[in-house]
Design a protein around this motif. Structure first.
Motif, PDB file in Angstrom:
ATOM      1  N   MET A  53       0.828  -1.211   0.000  1.00  0.00           N
ATOM      2  CA  MET A  53       0.000   0.000   0.000  1.00  0.00           C
ATOM      3  C   MET A  53       0.861   1.259   0.000  1.00  0.00           C
ATOM      4  SD  MET A  53      -3.093   0.999   2.608  1.00  0.00           S
ATOM      5  CE  MET A  53      -2.045   1.291   4.014  1.00  0.00           C
ATOM      6  N   THR A  56       2.688   1.575  -3.365  1.00  0.00           N
ATOM      7  CA  THR A  56       1.764   1.949  -4.430  1.00  0.00           C
ATOM      8  C   THR A  56       1.429   3.429  -4.393  1.00  0.00           C
ATOM      9  OG1 THR A  56       0.769  -0.259  -4.380  1.00  0.00           O
ATOM     10  CG2 THR A  56      -0.485   1.469  -5.459  1.00  0.00           C
ATOM     11  N   THR A  57       1.086   3.928  -3.213  1.00  0.00           N
ATOM     12  CA  THR A  57       0.765   5.339  -3.105  1.00  0.00           C
ATOM     13  C   THR A  57       2.005   6.204  -3.297  1.00  0.00           C
ATOM     14  OG1 THR A  57       0.896   5.029  -0.707  1.00  0.00           O
ATOM     15  CG2 THR A  57      -1.284   5.114  -1.681  1.00  0.00           C
ATOM     16  N   PHE A  81      -3.891   2.335  -9.161  1.00  0.00           N
ATOM     17  CA  PHE A  81      -5.097   2.665  -8.406  1.00  0.00           C
ATOM     18  C   PHE A  81      -5.868   1.408  -8.016  1.00  0.00           C
ATOM     19  CE2 PHE A  81      -4.102   6.849  -9.869  1.00  0.00           C
ATOM     20  CZ  PHE A  81      -4.614   7.683  -8.894  1.00  0.00           C
ATOM     21  N   SER A  84      -3.966   0.089  -5.063  1.00  0.00           N
ATOM     22  CA  SER A  84      -4.219   0.958  -3.921  1.00  0.00           C
ATOM     23  C   SER A  84      -5.568   0.639  -3.286  1.00  0.00           C
ATOM     24  CB  SER A  84      -4.175   2.427  -4.366  1.00  0.00           C
ATOM     25  OG  SER A  84      -4.449   3.285  -3.281  1.00  0.00           O
ATOM     26  N   THR A  87      -5.397  -2.975  -1.553  1.00  0.00           N
ATOM     27  CA  THR A  87      -4.623  -3.007  -0.312  1.00  0.00           C
ATOM     28  C   THR A  87      -5.317  -2.247   0.812  1.00  0.00           C
ATOM     29  OG1 THR A  87      -3.301  -1.141  -1.179  1.00  0.00           O
ATOM     30  CG2 THR A  87      -2.383  -3.367  -1.398  1.00  0.00           C
ATOM     31  N   ARG A  88      -5.997  -1.168   0.476  1.00  0.00           N
ATOM     32  CA  ARG A  88      -6.726  -0.439   1.522  1.00  0.00           C
ATOM     33  C   ARG A  88      -7.887  -1.284   2.046  1.00  0.00           C
ATOM     34  NH1 ARG A  88      -5.258   4.593   2.498  1.00  0.00           N
ATOM     35  NH2 ARG A  88      -3.856   5.613   1.022  1.00  0.00           N
ATOM     36  N   ARG A 266      -3.959  11.264   1.930  1.00  0.00           N
ATOM     37  CA  ARG A 266      -2.907  10.241   1.861  1.00  0.00           C
ATOM     38  C   ARG A 266      -2.177  10.131   3.193  1.00  0.00           C
ATOM     39  NH1 ARG A 266      -1.796  12.755  -3.451  1.00  0.00           N
ATOM     40  NH2 ARG A 266      -2.723  11.425  -5.052  1.00  0.00           N
ATOM     41  N   ASN A 270      -2.454   6.681   5.472  1.00  0.00           N
ATOM     42  CA  ASN A 270      -1.262   5.862   5.686  1.00  0.00           C
ATOM     43  C   ASN A 270      -0.695   5.959   7.099  1.00  0.00           C
ATOM     44  OD1 ASN A 270      -1.165   4.823   3.040  1.00  0.00           O
ATOM     45  ND2 ASN A 270      -0.159   6.662   2.291  1.00  0.00           N
TER      46      ASN A 270
END
Length: 302
Positions: A53, A56-57, A81, A84, A87-88, A266, A270
């Motif tokens: 994650m 990726t971000t 995306f 993202s 994973t979230r 973000r 995170n």
């Protein structure tokens, strides 16, 4: 003054290093003792999800990293995306699974779910498969509506390279309903399991006070310590995730993403991926002892 993007890169770097250290230590420990504890497997899975994650971000934010991927921009946007989103979703579902596992672990012999305790490891593998399938299916729409940036007026610009194409009101309502339903389900299960753990800790505290009054030395049991750790992680995650989902839903509904709002989202999204491995490391006596030994060796070498 540091920019939000600089703070984000620092946060992501700390999170990736902490999760990687936690993951490597547990893989090495499991390899040595040849014993799979359900909580160890789940926290290792959570660490892998957090690393992917954050990476990726990080690719989404960094223009240089985005250019390094030798794919067409359209494919890059869809891949990043989609990962993202998956994973979230896995972060919240794995945290929920961790809280449920801890409830089963601390449950008394009269608890109805006790029969699952002895086969918990095999059930966890099945649970991982279900969670991956659920989140990969739920985020398929990202591969359809994520496009490379262009001058079209009906796009929602997410960063310099990627945008979201407009959705019909029906599709948007369906997507928001599914996301909020999934969020509500997992958050509700985490809150329910947290209530059970709070009740367990209160009963354990009363019992400890009674034993202490009988002149026995007070001592925090490993089960109680692990339960407090999971409860802290779940509580922190629920707060951060609710703030993240409110910002995301509000921005998507208005079809307007401000760069400042994106950076804040973000950072908030995170925070848990960065803080959770630090909490897990600080609560694991084996890791603390290892860090002390490493520090002592460095001091001796100097």
């Amino acid at each position: 003054m540091l920019s939000l993007k600089t703070v984000y890169f620092f946060q992501a770097g700390i999170g990736i290093l902490a999760n990687a250290f936690f993951l490597i230590f547990h893989i090495f420990t499991i390899y040595q003792v040849h014993r799979f504890r359900p909580t160890d497997i789940t926290t290792c899975h959570l660490a892998v999800v957090h690393i992917v994650m954050l990476l990726t971000t990080l690719d989404v934010v960094s223009e240089d990293m985005f250019k390094l991927l030798n794919f067409p921009n359209e494919l890059k946007c869809k891949l990043l995306f989609y990962l993202s989103g998956v994973t979230r979703g896995l972060a919240i579902s794995t945290t929920c699974l961790l809280s449920i596992i801890q409830v089963i672990t601390i449950s008394p012999s009269s608890f109805r779910l006790l029969r699952f305790k002895h086969k918990l490891t095999s059930y966890i593998i099945i649970a991982f498969f279900c969670l991956w399938s659920l989140n990969m299916s739920a985020n398929c729409y990202m591969t359809i509506y994520t496009v490379a940036h262009s001058n079209r007026s009906n796009l929602l610009n997410v960063n310099r390279y990627c945008s979201l194409s407009s959705m019909s009101s029906t599709i948007m309502a369906l997507v928001l309903t599914l996301e909020l339903s999934q969020c509500g389900l997992f958050v509700g299960m985490m809150l329910f399991s947290s209530m059970y753990m709070v009740i367990f800790l209160c009963r354990h505290q009363r019992k400890s006070e009674y034993l202490h009054s009988m002149s026995m030395s007070p001592r925090i049991s490993p089960v109680k310590w692990a339960t407090c750790t999971v409860l802290l992680l779940v509580s922190f995650f629920v707060v951060m995730y609710c703030v993240d989902i409110i910002i995301s839903s509000f921005s998507t509904t208005l079809w307007k993403f401000e760069p400042l709002i994106l950076d804040i989202q973000r950072l908030v999204g995170n925070v848990y991926a960065t803080v959770s491995p630090v909490v897990l490391i600080s609560s694991d006596k084996r890791l603390i002892d290892l860090l002390h030994n490493v520090i002592d060796m460095i001091t001796i070498l100097k």
